[in-house]
Write a protein that holds these residues in place. Structure first.
Motif, mmCIF file in Angstrom:
data_model
loop_
_atom_site.group_PDB
_atom_site.id
_atom_site.type_symbol
_atom_site.label_atom_id
_atom_site.label_comp_id
_atom_site.label_asym_id
_atom_site.label_seq_id
_atom_site.Cartn_x
_atom_site.Cartn_y
_atom_site.Cartn_z
ATOM 1 N N ALA A 59 0.611 -1.095 0.156
ATOM 2 C CA ALA A 59 -0.071 0.151 -0.266
ATOM 3 C C ALA A 59 0.900 1.081 -0.202
ATOM 4 N N SER A 82 -4.517 4.986 0.151
ATOM 5 C CA SER A 82 -3.959 3.422 -0.294
ATOM 6 C C SER A 82 -4.384 1.994 0.711
ATOM 7 N N ALA A 84 -4.308 -2.266 0.455
ATOM 8 C CA ALA A 84 -3.940 -3.708 0.762
ATOM 9 C C ALA A 84 -4.218 -4.434 1.237
ATOM 10 N N ILE A 103 -5.265 -3.959 -3.993
ATOM 11 C CA ILE A 103 -5.149 -2.329 -3.676
ATOM 12 C C ILE A 103 -6.729 -1.639 -4.077
#
Length: 146
Positions: A59, A82, A84, A103
């Motif tokens: 991320a 972000s 992940a 993601i």
């Protein structure tokens, strides 16, 4: 350039335990590791695990790469968020296998439309060093404006 993390583990997989002693930056230190934290405690409160650390690396790498590409494009991001999510599943023949990293990237960027943002985010996903390291798994990206 090299980076490191030190871990100690004592005992068997299911009954043992460990500690992520430190990372080079000292940002992560004295974090418990255990079978429970990795395979049983979905709350994440029992300690960290390798998959969570891979998610954090992925991320952050994609966010940094995207920030760079957006700045090069003349449209620096106001903010990028972000996330992940690593998919760990039982493997054929026993054990476990990381099958993917999903993601989600949410950005606030002036001067771009959402399609342009998605295009640049897709490039960031492809050239991010962590994405390249995870080349054996499926990496997906859901990029959108906030």
């Amino acid at each position: 350039m090299k980076r490191y993390a030190n871990v100690i583990w004592n005992g068997s997989l299911t009954k043992g335990s460990g500690t992520l002693l430190e990372t080079q930056s000292q940002a992560l230190r004295d974090l418990p590791l255990s079978f429970k934290a990795r395979f049983e405690d979905e709350s994440g409160r029992a300690g960290t695990n390798p998959e969570e650390l891979i998610a954090a690396a992925h991320a952050s790498c994609i966010a940094m790469q995207l920030a760079h590409l957006l700045a090069e494009n003349g449209t620096p991001a106001e903010s990028l968020e972000s996330k992940a999510e690593i998919d760990l599943q039982p493997a054929e023949g026993g054990g476990f296998q990381i099958r993917g990293s999903a993601i989600t990237m949410v950005g606030k960027v002036a001067g771009l439309d959402e399609d342009q943002f998605k295009e640049i985010a897709a490039k960031a996903k492809e050239i991010c060093p962590v994405s390249k390291a995870l080349g054996a798994i499926d990496v997906t990206l859901d990029a959108r404006f906030s």
